[in-house]
Design a protein around this motif. Structure first.
Motif, PDB file in Angstrom:
ATOM      1  N   GLU A 159      -5.488   0.768   7.803  1.00  0.00           N
ATOM      2  CA  GLU A 159      -4.315   0.009   7.358  1.00  0.00           C
ATOM      3  C   GLU A 159      -3.216   0.910   6.803  1.00  0.00           C
ATOM      4  OE1 GLU A 159      -5.804  -3.770   5.167  1.00  0.00           O
ATOM      5  OE2 GLU A 159      -7.547  -2.471   5.473  1.00  0.00           O
ATOM      6  N   LEU A 165      -9.290  -2.328   1.044  1.00  0.00           N
ATOM      7  CA  LEU A 165      -8.886  -1.657   2.272  1.00  0.00           C
ATOM      8  C   LEU A 165     -10.114  -1.227   3.055  1.00  0.00           C
ATOM      9  CD1 LEU A 165      -6.093   0.708   0.867  1.00  0.00           C
ATOM     10  CD2 LEU A 165      -5.731  -1.396   2.187  1.00  0.00           C
ATOM     11  N   GLU A 166     -10.045  -1.362   4.365  1.00  0.00           N
ATOM     12  CA  GLU A 166     -11.105  -0.825   5.210  1.00  0.00           C
ATOM     13  C   GLU A 166     -11.062   0.692   5.159  1.00  0.00           C
ATOM     14  OE1 GLU A 166     -12.472  -0.603   9.923  1.00  0.00           O
ATOM     15  OE2 GLU A 166     -10.658  -1.678   9.350  1.00  0.00           O
ATOM     16  N   THR A 219       0.838  -1.196   0.000  1.00  0.00           N
ATOM     17  CA  THR A 219       0.000   0.000   0.000  1.00  0.00           C
ATOM     18  C   THR A 219       0.873   1.246   0.000  1.00  0.00           C
ATOM     19  OG1 THR A 219      -0.107   0.016   2.416  1.00  0.00           O
ATOM     20  CG2 THR A 219      -1.863  -1.146   1.255  1.00  0.00           C
ATOM     21  N   SER A 266     -15.466  -1.177   2.344  1.00  0.00           N
ATOM     22  CA  SER A 266     -14.237  -1.797   1.855  1.00  0.00           C
ATOM     23  C   SER A 266     -13.988  -1.254   0.458  1.00  0.00           C
ATOM     24  CB  SER A 266     -14.372  -3.324   1.815  1.00  0.00           C
ATOM     25  OG  SER A 266     -13.190  -3.903   1.289  1.00  0.00           O
ATOM     26  N   ASN A 296      -3.299  -0.120  -3.428  1.00  0.00           N
ATOM     27  CA  ASN A 296      -3.254  -1.384  -2.700  1.00  0.00           C
ATOM     28  C   ASN A 296      -3.022  -2.486  -3.717  1.00  0.00           C
ATOM     29  OD1 ASN A 296      -3.424  -3.263  -0.595  1.00  0.00           O
ATOM     30  ND2 ASN A 296      -5.627  -3.537  -0.897  1.00  0.00           N
TER      31      ASN A 296
END
Length: 206
Positions: free
Chosen positions: A139, A118-119, A2, A114, A21
């Motif tokens: 993250e 990625l959250e 990332t 999401s 990502n």
């Protein structure tokens, strides 16, 4: 893998962010011609999957349509800011600035999503505009705040729908409750951190 890359774009050098990502990416606030973003993405074999707007002021929107046409990525915008698109502050033709090219969009509101694997916690941070949103990626340890918070300053509150106390309250309740080490990526100027702004930003001195 990332990472975050910054591209100042457009007449007001608005910070456009490319969040990566793996081989997928999303773009936050393409405020001008997106050529540099597209060239970088192509050089890294990235697929741009999504375009996010923190708020709907003209200088954050200029690259939306061109980027969408080049990538087919959908554009998601703060629902409470949508009325601004019919005004000068959202559609351009404001203070001598060019008109914003019309674009299709989907609304987004506060909540958890999401995005490109990625959250993302979408935080309501009004005050600069009625519906300003900030996008927090745990993250990445990063939050994209638009024009709500800057290094050592805050966003203007004299545009339509702006309110100083609302902005200060949103920063305190939504942003300053994030981990202190969180990187803050604003709409203009250098990046900072939650801890740095809590300690030194003059607008939040007790």
């Amino acid at each position: 893998m990332t990472s975050v890359h910054t591209f100042p774009l457009g007449p007001l050098q608005t910070n456009c962010y490319l969040v990566i990502n793996g081989n997928e990416a999303l773009v936050v606030d393409p405020g001008g011609a997106p050529d540099a973003v597209l060239n970088f993405a192509a050089s890294k074999n990235l697929q741009i999957r999504l375009i996010l707007n923190t708020h709907l002021h003209f200088d954050h929107l200029y690259g939306n349509q061109a980027l969408h046409l080049a990538t087919k990525a959908p554009i998601r915008v703060p629902e409470k800011d949508i009325p601004l698109l019919a005004s000068g502050i959202g559609g351009g033709n404001y203070m001598g600035m060019p008109k914003v090219e019309t674009f299709a969009y989907e609304p987004i509101n506060e909540g958890e999503l999401s995005l490109i694997g990625l959250e993302c916690k979408v935080l309501a941070t009004p005050g600069h505009s009625p519906g300003s949103l900030s996008f927090y990626f745990p993250e990445l340890g990063a939050v994209f705040v638009g024009d709500v918070l800057f290094a050592g300053s805050i966003g203007r509150t004299d545009f339509f729908g702006g309110d100083l106390e609302t902005l200060l309250g949103a920063v305190r309740s939504r942003l300053f409750t994030l981990p202190p080490e969180t990187a803050v990526y604003p709409g203009h100027g250098p990046a900072t951190s939650i801890q740095e702004e809590q300690r030194t930003n003059p607008f939040f001195e007790e």
